[in-house]
Motif scaffolding. Sequence first.
Motif, PDB file in Angstrom:
ATOM      1  N   SER A   1     -17.207  12.296   0.536  1.00  0.00           N
ATOM      2  CA  SER A   1     -16.618  12.771  -0.711  1.00  0.00           C
ATOM      3  C   SER A   1     -15.965  11.603  -1.434  1.00  0.00           C
ATOM      4  N   VAL A   2     -16.074  11.588  -2.746  1.00  0.00           N
ATOM      5  CA  VAL A   2     -15.405  10.546  -3.527  1.00  0.00           C
ATOM      6  C   VAL A   2     -14.032  11.010  -3.982  1.00  0.00           C
ATOM      7  N   HIS A   3     -13.698  12.263  -3.741  1.00  0.00           N
ATOM      8  CA  HIS A   3     -12.372  12.771  -4.093  1.00  0.00           C
ATOM      9  C   HIS A   3     -11.398  12.369  -3.000  1.00  0.00           C
ATOM     10  N   MET A   4     -10.360  11.663  -3.375  1.00  0.00           N
ATOM     11  CA  MET A   4      -9.362  11.234  -2.400  1.00  0.00           C
ATOM     12  C   MET A   4      -7.989  11.569  -2.925  1.00  0.00           C
ATOM     13  N   THR A   5      -7.122  11.996  -2.036  1.00  0.00           N
ATOM     14  CA  THR A   5      -5.742  12.280  -2.413  1.00  0.00           C
ATOM     15  C   THR A   5      -4.961  10.976  -2.471  1.00  0.00           C
ATOM     16  N   GLU A   6      -3.791  11.012  -3.104  1.00  0.00           N
ATOM     17  CA  GLU A   6      -2.915   9.843  -3.133  1.00  0.00           C
ATOM     18  C   GLU A   6      -2.559   9.421  -1.707  1.00  0.00           C
ATOM     19  N   GLU A   7      -2.387  10.382  -0.814  1.00  0.00           N
ATOM     20  CA  GLU A   7      -2.043  10.068   0.581  1.00  0.00           C
ATOM     21  C   GLU A   7      -3.179   9.334   1.284  1.00  0.00           C
ATOM     22  N   GLU A   8      -4.426   9.747   1.028  1.00  0.00           N
ATOM     23  CA  GLU A   8      -5.576   9.066   1.627  1.00  0.00           C
ATOM     24  C   GLU A   8      -5.695   7.639   1.099  1.00  0.00           C
ATOM     25  N   ILE A   9      -5.480   7.453  -0.192  1.00  0.00           N
ATOM     26  CA  ILE A   9      -5.531   6.111  -0.775  1.00  0.00           C
ATOM     27  C   ILE A   9      -4.417   5.248  -0.192  1.00  0.00           C
ATOM     28  N   ALA A  10      -3.219   5.804  -0.053  1.00  0.00           N
ATOM     29  CA  ALA A  10      -2.097   5.058   0.534  1.00  0.00           C
ATOM     30  C   ALA A  10      -2.410   4.654   1.972  1.00  0.00           C
ATOM     31  N   SER A  11      -3.075   5.514   2.716  1.00  0.00           N
ATOM     32  CA  SER A  11      -3.454   5.200   4.092  1.00  0.00           C
ATOM     33  C   SER A  11      -4.444   4.036   4.135  1.00  0.00           C
ATOM     34  N   ILE A  12      -5.430   4.065   3.265  1.00  0.00           N
ATOM     35  CA  ILE A  12      -6.406   2.964   3.204  1.00  0.00           C
ATOM     36  C   ILE A  12      -5.713   1.671   2.823  1.00  0.00           C
ATOM     37  N   PHE A  13      -4.817   1.741   1.848  1.00  0.00           N
ATOM     38  CA  PHE A  13      -4.110   0.538   1.428  1.00  0.00           C
ATOM     39  C   PHE A  13      -3.260   0.000   2.564  1.00  0.00           C
ATOM     40  N   GLY A  14      -2.625   0.883   3.338  1.00  0.00           N
ATOM     41  CA  GLY A  14      -1.837   0.457   4.488  1.00  0.00           C
ATOM     42  C   GLY A  14      -2.698  -0.290   5.500  1.00  0.00           C
ATOM     43  N   GLN A  15      -3.920   0.171   5.698  1.00  0.00           N
ATOM     44  CA  GLN A  15      -4.837  -0.513   6.614  1.00  0.00           C
ATOM     45  C   GLN A  15      -5.190  -1.895   6.075  1.00  0.00           C
ATOM     46  N   THR A  16      -5.383  -1.998   4.773  1.00  0.00           N
ATOM     47  CA  THR A  16      -5.695  -3.283   4.144  1.00  0.00           C
ATOM     48  C   THR A  16      -4.556  -4.269   4.351  1.00  0.00           C
ATOM     49  N   MET A  17      -3.329  -3.791   4.270  1.00  0.00           N
ATOM     50  CA  MET A  17      -2.162  -4.667   4.388  1.00  0.00           C
ATOM     51  C   MET A  17      -1.984  -5.245   5.790  1.00  0.00           C
ATOM     52  N   ARG A  18      -2.649  -4.677   6.780  1.00  0.00           N
ATOM     53  CA  ARG A  18      -2.559  -5.226   8.142  1.00  0.00           C
ATOM     54  C   ARG A  18      -3.320  -6.542   8.277  1.00  0.00           C
ATOM     55  N   ILE A  19      -4.173  -6.831   7.314  1.00  0.00           N
ATOM     56  CA  ILE A  19      -4.904  -8.098   7.310  1.00  0.00           C
ATOM     57  C   ILE A  19      -3.929  -9.183   6.867  1.00  0.00           C
ATOM     58  N   ARG A  20      -3.894 -10.269   7.570  1.00  0.00           N
ATOM     59  CA  ARG A  20      -2.972 -11.353   7.239  1.00  0.00           C
ATOM     60  C   ARG A  20      -3.357 -12.049   5.945  1.00  0.00           C
ATOM     61  N   ASN A  21      -2.346 -12.578   5.289  1.00  0.00           N
ATOM     62  CA  ASN A  21      -2.515 -13.376   4.071  1.00  0.00           C
ATOM     63  C   ASN A  21      -3.130 -12.619   2.897  1.00  0.00           C
ATOM     64  N   VAL A  22      -2.903 -11.313   2.821  1.00  0.00           N
ATOM     65  CA  VAL A  22      -3.361 -10.557   1.666  1.00  0.00           C
ATOM     66  C   VAL A  22      -2.327 -10.725   0.569  1.00  0.00           C
ATOM     67  N   LYS A  23      -2.743 -11.284  -0.562  1.00  0.00           N
ATOM     68  CA  LYS A  23      -1.833 -11.489  -1.682  1.00  0.00           C
ATOM     69  C   LYS A  23      -2.017 -10.360  -2.673  1.00  0.00           C
ATOM     70  N   LEU A  24      -0.888  -9.859  -3.187  1.00  0.00           N
ATOM     71  CA  LEU A  24      -0.903  -8.739  -4.104  1.00  0.00           C
ATOM     72  C   LEU A  24      -0.469  -9.173  -5.499  1.00  0.00           C
ATOM     73  N   VAL A  25      -0.895  -8.418  -6.490  1.00  0.00           N
ATOM     74  CA  VAL A  25      -0.434  -8.651  -7.855  1.00  0.00           C
ATOM     75  C   VAL A  25       0.902  -7.942  -8.041  1.00  0.00           C
TER      76      VAL A  25
END
Length: 97
Positions: free
Chosen positions: A22-46
Amino acid sequence: MAKQTGPVTGTAMPACKGCTASVHMTEEEIASIFGQTMRIRNVKLVSEEEYARRMEACRACGAFQFGTTCRWCGCLMAVKAKLAAARCPAPEGSRWQ
């Protein structure tokens, strides 16, 4: 486009072009994916201001589908727009400039 039942609403939702997810995602699902991304070292954010500007450009773009996904790259833009190294993939040129 294929349809499947959304996990939150139980209603038919459009499915991804490349798979059956499904391409429909809740804000909570997106936040979870983003949290997983942040576990990668040296990720720079805007900055929050740049993120808001990027998302405004995405929402105004005809390739922004389902309120979450870019038609050109298939990315969840609420995640991609936060990443400093990410670029808008619009073939006519970046909308993030």
